[in-house]
Design an enzyme around this catalytic site. Structure first.
Site, mmCIF file in Angstrom:
data_model
loop_
_atom_site.group_PDB
_atom_site.id
_atom_site.type_symbol
_atom_site.label_atom_id
_atom_site.label_comp_id
_atom_site.label_asym_id
_atom_site.label_seq_id
_atom_site.Cartn_x
_atom_site.Cartn_y
_atom_site.Cartn_z
ATOM 1 N N ARG A 143 4.337 -4.967 17.311
ATOM 2 C CA ARG A 143 4.940 -4.454 15.936
ATOM 3 C C ARG A 143 5.339 -5.609 15.467
ATOM 4 O O ARG A 143 6.240 -6.406 15.425
ATOM 5 C CB ARG A 143 6.353 -3.438 16.166
ATOM 6 N N LYS A 203 2.343 4.199 1.346
ATOM 7 C CA LYS A 203 2.367 5.172 3.306
ATOM 8 C C LYS A 203 2.225 6.214 2.556
ATOM 9 O O LYS A 203 2.991 7.598 2.808
ATOM 10 C CB LYS A 203 4.097 4.517 3.554
ATOM 11 N N LYS A 206 7.015 -1.743 6.601
ATOM 12 C CA LYS A 206 7.516 -0.672 6.154
ATOM 13 C C LYS A 206 8.658 -0.889 5.267
ATOM 14 O O LYS A 206 9.551 -1.221 5.357
ATOM 15 C CB LYS A 206 7.380 0.599 6.691
ATOM 16 N N GLU A 263 0.629 -1.297 0.132
ATOM 17 C CA GLU A 263 -0.125 0.131 -0.390
ATOM 18 C C GLU A 263 0.581 1.028 0.067
ATOM 19 O O GLU A 263 2.137 1.419 0.492
ATOM 20 C CB GLU A 263 -0.978 0.105 1.225
ATOM 21 N N PHE A 301 -7.048 2.172 5.525
ATOM 22 C CA PHE A 301 -6.593 0.936 4.855
ATOM 23 C C PHE A 301 -6.571 -0.496 6.007
ATOM 24 O O PHE A 301 -6.489 -1.459 5.561
ATOM 25 C CB PHE A 301 -4.602 1.312 5.693
ATOM 26 N N ARG A 331 -3.371 8.069 16.655
ATOM 27 C CA ARG A 331 -2.268 6.778 17.301
ATOM 28 C C ARG A 331 -2.454 6.626 18.371
ATOM 29 O O ARG A 331 -1.888 5.709 18.875
ATOM 30 C CB ARG A 331 -1.835 7.573 16.551
HETATM 31 P P1 AMP Z 1 6.276 5.039 10.805
HETATM 32 O O1 AMP Z 1 5.196 5.653 12.094
HETATM 33 O O2 AMP Z 1 7.131 5.218 9.949
HETATM 34 O O3 AMP Z 1 6.435 3.870 11.557
HETATM 35 O O4 AMP Z 1 4.872 3.887 10.687
HETATM 36 C C1 AMP Z 1 3.217 3.732 10.355
HETATM 37 C C2 AMP Z 1 2.927 4.549 9.864
HETATM 38 O O5 AMP Z 1 2.143 4.559 8.400
HETATM 39 C C3 AMP Z 1 1.205 4.067 10.553
HETATM 40 O O6 AMP Z 1 1.580 4.321 12.083
HETATM 41 C C4 AMP Z 1 0.561 4.954 9.910
HETATM 42 O O7 AMP Z 1 0.338 6.225 10.240
HETATM 43 C C5 AMP Z 1 1.222 5.269 8.817
HETATM 44 N N1 AMP Z 1 0.664 4.646 7.304
HETATM 45 C C6 AMP Z 1 0.563 5.334 5.759
HETATM 46 N N2 AMP Z 1 -0.136 5.078 4.883
HETATM 47 C C7 AMP Z 1 -0.748 3.567 6.169
HETATM 48 C C8 AMP Z 1 -0.874 2.484 5.122
HETATM 49 N N3 AMP Z 1 -1.450 2.687 4.091
HETATM 50 N N4 AMP Z 1 -0.807 1.271 6.004
HETATM 51 C C9 AMP Z 1 -0.736 1.494 7.032
HETATM 52 N N5 AMP Z 1 -0.541 2.713 8.040
HETATM 53 C C10 AMP Z 1 -0.500 4.071 7.009
#
Ligand code: AMP
Length: 588
Positions: free
Chosen positions: A417, A252, A423, A250, A342, A272
């Site tokens: 996690r 991001k 990611k 997906e 999502f 969040r």
């Molecule tokens: P990070 O904050 O870098 O750990 O990345 C995870 C975060 O990406 C999630 O908590 C969401 O806020 C964000 N996010 C953006 N797009 C998506 C998606 N398609 N699916 C899940 N999370 C997403």
């Protein structure tokens, strides 16, 4: 239960610097509790009277507390202020005044936990005309009957200065040990906690219905569920390998993660960090009512400001303007948000978390009616590195951060996690692939020009969920402006503690230790091995950041347990090696 027991326990916790000892001290307090009051202990330990998502906060300002102390002990306010200057802690001021008073009065009604909690609850919920007077009176009522040590905590609780720094995991372990005889049952309690985000509720359930009751907890509309989190991959091959050769990918989006609950015509929106933010998103609320075809649902998405004309996403700074509460309507007009949905975890009475992602996604798409605001996130299903790379590149070209791959067969894993979500972000040259979120565990007073500020840098740590500790990884001294340093020092002095916090593992000293509370985001050039830092310690060396610099001030949206984990740090360390040996794949 006598409040005396709680106050004694708080004092013992304050003096402890060993985590296992914290757990056993707490467990022994829990062994005196029952189903009617265990939640009170849990909330008070955190300086609260209710789960964070309810938004019910005790919060009394210093002036009101001083007023209450002055009335309770019959000393004038000037004297209270003078003692505060001298002793530096209103809790200690109250303790001292209470011990003077003790010598004069003969009897009073001993404080009970129920009464203390009850008064604080009423303080937190008093509103309207006369609320301030009511709050002061309720505090006076407690102080009048408090033993000296009790007075210390009766004052610190409403000021939010308990400084026990007891984390969720420590409370869960202590509950498990006390009620089920083994800390290992923390996992069951944690699972329930992940669904209802309310430690007090979980504690009461454990006391009322035992392990069975805890195991039966399901998501509830109106109560936020703790969000699933993503692991970080160092290559696209790794993504396919972890997901069995086939996965969804997906886009991001770099916006706000929102958890949306709908029941009939009621909508709740949680951040969040599970704060209720419904008021900030009137546009999304009405779009959900029009576009989401479900009586009851809990689903998640990322909200981001989007330029309909150019098809571009605005940077996070533009999206976040919403947080400045005034101008919500104006921001909604100028920068309309799109909600990229999502995932879905609950629909019309059914808990969808055990269902595989592929089914949840189908269900999600089936309930979203076409419209401008709520749309499913863009995605593909990929079976090869090439498909993943093409999609990744198209996302990056459009200004997105990267992709999130999802294991098609994985359940929704609340609050954790795991490799169900992975990611993969774009990488800048000569920098690490990503920023790190560090918890501040102490600070340094600063030399030269900085000496005037009284702060020259902070000691930062990553989170280790395996033992619920924070392990140091860097001293960070650049990236803050002078004003930010001053503000940071003020914030940190509020949570300063006399010794290293029991949950912090360090081999170097800070000038001032603080309770692990605040998170900052940093960028660094490299991760190296170092004998000074304890993150990923191998017996001789740990991992450290080279040239770390802050790229954010204190993150309001992240708590200490949301910081980068040791495991992620190790992944990043490995990933950087990949880059070095020239695996072009990674070096975007
Ligand atoms: P990070 O904050 O870098 O750990 O990345 C995870 C975060 O990406 C999630 O908590 C969401 O806020 C964000 N996010 C953006 N797009 C998506 C998606 N398609 N699916 C899940 N999370 C997403």
């Amino acid at each position: 239960m006598e409040f005396r027991l709680v106050a004694d326990t708080f004092q013992r916790l304050e003096k402890t610097s060993e985590r296992l000892e914290l757990i056993s001290i707490l467990a022994s307090l829990f062994s005196h509790a029952d189903a009617s009051n265990v939640h009170m202990i849990v909330y008070l330990l955190q300086g609260r009277v209710s789960a964070p998502y309810t938004g019910i906060e005790i919060g009394l300002g210093e002036k009101l507390v001083e007023e209450a102390i002055s009335r309770a002990f019959g000393v004038d306010k000037g004297e209270v202020e003078r003692l505060y200057k001298e002793l530096g802690d209103l809790g200690i001021v109250a303790e001292r005044l209470a011990s003077h008073k003790r010598q004069m009065t003969l009897f009073s009604e001993p404080l009970t936990l129920e009464r203390v909690y009850g008064n604080f609850y009423r303080i937190a919920t008093a509103s309207g005309e006369g609320a301030t007077e009511t709050k002061v009176r309720l505090l006076v009522d407690l102080l009048k009957d408090a033993e000296p040590l009790e007075a210390r905590y009766v004052v610190r609780i409403p000021l939010g200065r308990l400084r026990l720094g007891i984390g969720d995991a420590t409370i869960l372990e202590a509950l498990a040990l006390s009620k089920l005889g083994d800390r290992a049952y923390r996992e069951d309690l944690e699972r329930a906690y992940n669904y209802v985000s309310d430690l007090g509720h979980v504690a009461r359930l454990l006391f009322e219905e035992g392990l069975e009751g805890v195991r039966n907890v399901r998501p509830v509309v109106g109560i936020p569920i703790r969000p699933a989190l993503a692991q970080r991959a160092s290559s696209l091959e790794e993504i396919l390998q972890k997901t069995g050769g086939e996965c969804a990918a997906e886009a991001k989006y770099d916006g706000f993660r929102l958890q949306i609950h709908k029941k009939g015509s009621d909508v709740w929106i949680f951040s969040r960090r599970l704060e209720n933010m419904t008021g900030l998103f009137p546009d999304i609320t009405s779009a959900v009512l029009q576009q989401v075809d479900a009586e009851e649902a809990i689903f998640e998405g990322e909200a981001i400001a989007y330029n309909e004309e150019t098809g571009e996403f605005y940077p996070f700074q533009v999206t976040i303007q919403r947080k400045r509460k005034y101008g919500v309507e104006k921001a909604a007009e100028e920068y309309p948000l799109k909600l990229f949905a999502f995932d879905i975890v609950f629909l019309n009475g059914e808990d969808l978390t055990p269902r595989p992602y592929s089914e949840r996604r189908e269900i999600l798409e089936s309930i979203i009616k076409p419209g401008d605001t709520v749309v499913p996130s863009e995605r593909i299903v990929a079976r090869s590195v090439k498909e993943l790379r093409d999609f990744f590149e198209s996302c990056v070209e459009r200004g997105l951060e990267g992709i999130i791959a999802k294991d098609l067969k994985a359940p929704y894993i609340a609050g954790a996690r795991k490799w169900a979500w992975i990611k993969y972000k774009r990488v800048m040259k000569s920098q690490l692939s990503d920023t790190l979120d560090l918890v501040i565990v102490g600070y340094y007073k600063g030399r030269g020009k900085r000496a005037q500020l009284g702060i020259g840098g902070i000691l930062g740590a990553v989170y280790d969920p395996s033992d619920d500790t924070f392990k140091t990884v860097a001293k960070v001294g650049s990236g803050f402006t002078e004003e930010q340093f001053v503000e940071l020092k003020n914030l940190l002095d509020e949570i300063a503690i006399p010794h290293k916090h029991p949950r912090v593992v360090a081999r170097i000293d800070a000038d001032v230790w603080v309770e692990p509370k605040y998170v900052i985001t940093v960028l660094a050039d490299e991760i190296t091995r170092s004998p000074n830092h304890t993150a990923a310690w191998d017996g001789e060396r740990g991992l450290a950041l080279r040239f770390p610099r802050a790229v954010s001030f204190v993150r309001e949206d992240k708590g200490p347990e949301d910081a980068t984990t040791v495991e992620e740090l190790v992944e990043m360390y490995k990933q950087q090696k990949h880059v070095k040996v020239g695996e072009g794949e990674d070096s975007y």
